[in-house]
Design a protein around this motif. Structure first.
Motif, short mmCIF file in Angstrom:
data_model
loop_
_atom_site.label_atom_id
_atom_site.label_comp_id
_atom_site.label_asym_id
_atom_site.label_seq_id
_atom_site.Cartn_x
_atom_site.Cartn_y
_atom_site.Cartn_z
N UNK A 68 4.85 16.79 26.77
CA UNK A 68 4.13 17.16 25.55
C UNK A 68 4.80 16.60 24.30
N UNK A 69 6.12 16.80 24.18
CA UNK A 69 6.82 16.31 23.00
C UNK A 69 6.90 14.79 23.00
N UNK A 70 7.13 14.18 24.17
CA UNK A 70 7.27 12.72 24.25
C UNK A 70 5.97 12.02 23.87
N UNK A 71 4.85 12.58 24.28
CA UNK A 71 3.56 11.97 23.93
C UNK A 71 3.36 11.98 22.42
N UNK A 72 3.69 13.10 21.78
CA UNK A 72 3.57 13.17 20.32
C UNK A 72 4.46 12.15 19.64
N UNK A 73 5.67 11.93 20.19
CA UNK A 73 6.60 10.97 19.58
C UNK A 73 6.08 9.53 19.70
N UNK A 74 5.47 9.20 20.82
CA UNK A 74 4.92 7.85 20.97
C UNK A 74 3.75 7.64 20.01
N UNK A 75 2.90 8.64 19.87
CA UNK A 75 1.79 8.54 18.92
C UNK A 75 2.31 8.30 17.51
N UNK A 76 3.33 9.07 17.12
CA UNK A 76 3.92 8.92 15.79
C UNK A 76 4.53 7.53 15.61
N UNK A 78 0.84 -1.18 0.00
CA UNK A 78 0.00 0.00 0.00
C UNK A 78 0.88 1.23 0.00
N UNK A 79 0.26 2.38 -0.27
CA UNK A 79 0.94 3.66 -0.14
C UNK A 79 0.54 4.24 1.21
N UNK A 80 1.47 4.35 2.17
CA UNK A 80 1.10 4.83 3.50
C UNK A 80 0.51 6.24 3.46
N UNK A 81 -0.42 6.50 4.36
CA UNK A 81 -1.09 7.79 4.45
C UNK A 81 -0.18 8.81 5.12
N UNK A 82 0.17 9.92 4.46
CA UNK A 82 1.02 10.94 5.09
C UNK A 82 0.25 11.70 6.18
N UNK A 83 0.84 11.88 7.32
CA UNK A 83 0.20 12.60 8.42
C UNK A 83 1.26 13.42 9.16
N UNK A 84 0.79 14.37 9.94
CA UNK A 84 1.69 15.19 10.76
C UNK A 84 1.18 15.19 12.19
N UNK A 85 2.09 15.13 13.13
CA UNK A 85 1.75 15.24 14.55
C UNK A 85 2.78 16.16 15.21
N UNK A 86 2.52 17.47 15.17
CA UNK A 86 3.43 18.41 15.85
C UNK A 86 3.47 18.12 17.35
N UNK A 87 4.54 18.56 18.00
CA UNK A 87 4.61 18.41 19.45
C UNK A 87 3.36 18.99 20.08
N UNK A 88 2.81 18.27 21.05
CA UNK A 88 1.63 18.77 21.74
C UNK A 88 1.98 20.04 22.52
N UNK A 89 0.97 20.84 22.78
CA UNK A 89 1.16 22.13 23.45
C UNK A 89 1.15 21.92 24.96
#
Length: 441
Positions: free
Chosen positions: A58-66, A37-48
């Motif tokens: 905040x940043x660590x949570x965004x990294x785990x989600x990614x 498949x062609x993976x879906x491009x997404x963005x998850x900026x660091x949480x505020x």
């Protein structure tokens, strides 16, 4: 209702598959074509961070989600270095044009606040090209110690919204941790997050332990121990790390246990007088019932999700094959008919497939087939692959891969049921015999 839900079609046709990524001008759409498949491009900026103490999370949570989303192979993160917009406020307007410019088709934003040891995570998902919010706006509250689990919960919610399937990130895996040389392995039970984080050891390495299996509620583990000198089944409360022996009678060896879906009954193999058959046991009373009676070896039983049937391996036909019978015993029907030997069958949580180990022409494989034996598909091949276990949503399989030679060791790997996205699972030491928990409550 959800444009991105229409973007990622991963349904029952995944094994056969068809299609490719559509143009960005139309509805977002990714379909599986024989596992490609062609993976879906997404963005998850660091949480505020909304409080001073939240900055470290905040940043660590965004990294785990990614990591969760990209680890599926269905999503591809647009790196932070490519971002044009910065998310400075959770409730601020979204500059969709900036995210379109970097081809982010989905956007995940969030905010984190900390008060004492309490932590709150808010998040939203967006379909960038439709310029609309997804139906995922939620808030999770817990303690700072559980920040990784909240990140997994966010990822599960996003994954479910986009794929239409339930998630599997907020789950755990119990396995056998292995250390020492190949001719003197030390084994103990361990439990970890599905991605290898937060490892905890449940037993010491004083005696051999095998085949840990989670209960349907994830609070108990069955396993086989040689503590008494011969195999006996133990049940362990994971939270309290308390255990007890489930005695099957003097002079018998019991092993390969699994819980029934009701959590009150187990099925297992028992050897007595040189014969190995399947038995069931009521955990509360210890009363057992013989399910098979044959001169062959019957082992590795696994219940269907509704508890009505059991799949198991037997050499009653002259070689190791897979059979299905009623949960209370009775006539069994053979479901494996390919070349080679089949073992360690496990019923999918969805109820539509059985995963298994196959040995053929000097190679080991992890495979899946329909419950009637049709549509057999081999997902892996190596010197030694064995012991599959299903993710809670039936999308991913984890298993043991052992390398050859005197310095070889066992490690855990995972693979999608289409045979794509094969990858190792990080563990501190060697690891084998995984069992995936249900989603945590």
């Amino acid at each position: 209702m959800r444009n991105i839900l229409a973007a990622l079609l991963i349904g029952a046709s995944a094994l056969a598959g068809a299609g490719a990524a559509a143009a960005q001008t139309g509805p977002l759409r990714i379909e599986i074509d024989q596992g490609v498949i062609e993976p879906l491009p997404y963005a998850v900026p660091d949480f505020v961070p909304e409080t001073p103490a939240a900055a470290e999370y905040a940043a660590e949570i965004a990294r785990v989600i990614a990591s969760d989303l990209s680890g599926t192979g269905l999503f591809r993160e647009v790196p932070a270095s490519a971002h044009i917009s910065k998310v400075a406020a959770f409730d601020g307007p979204v500059k969709f044009a900036d995210w379109k410019a970097v081809n982010a088709q989905a956007l995940i934003t969030g905010a984190v606040s900390v008060t004492g040891n309490g932590l709150t995570v808010r998040f939203r998902g967006y379909d960038v090209f439709a310029e609309k919010e997804l139906e995922t706006a939620l808030q999770f509250t817990g303690t700072t110690d559980g920040w990784r689990r909240m990140a997994h919960k966010v990822a599960d919610a996003i994954y479910s919204e986009i794929t239409g399937e339930s998630g599997y990130f907020d789950s755990r895996v119990v396995y056998v941790s292995e250390s020492g040389p190949k001719n003197d392995r030390r084994k103990r039970l361990a439990v970890m997050d599905y991605d290898g984080a937060n490892v905890q050891y449940l037993t010491n390495s004083a005696s051999i332990v095998l085949a840990p299996r989670f209960s349907p509620t994830g609070d108990r583990v069955l396993y086989t121990s040689y503590e008494s000198g011969f195999p006996q089944i133990h049940v362990l409360d994971v939270g309290q790390v308390q255990r007890k022996v489930l005695s099957s009678g003097d002079g018998t060896m019991s092993f390969a246990p699994r819980f029934a879906p009701d959590g009150r009954t187990i099925v297992y193999s028992q050897t007595q007088g040189g014969n190995t058959d399947l038995f069931s046991m009521d955990i509360s009373t210890g009363a057992n019932t013989r399910l098979t009676s044959a001169p062959s070896i019957e082992t590795a039983p696994s219940f269907s999700p509704d508890g009505s049937q059991i799949v198991f391996e037997s050499d009653r036909s002259g070689s190791q094959q897979l059979y299905v019978m009623p949960a209370g015993g009775g006539e069994a029907r053979r479901i494996s008919f390919g070349e080679g030997r089949y073992g360690t069958p496990v019923w999918s949580p969805r109820g539509d497939m059985v995963a298994f180990t196959k040995q053929n022409k000097g190679r080991f494989h992890i495979g899946v087939m329909r419950t009637d034996g049709s549509e057999e598909r081999l997902l892996t091949a190596s010197f030694l692959d064995e012991g599959p276990t299903w993710a809670p949503n039936g999308r991913v399989i984890m298993f043991t891969r052992e390398s050859q030679g005197s310095s070889g060791r066992a490690l855990l790997y995972s693979v999608d049921i289409t045979g794509r996205n094969l990858k190792p699972v990080k563990t501190p030491d060697g690891a084998s015999d995984p069992s995936w928990s249900p989603l945590q409550k």
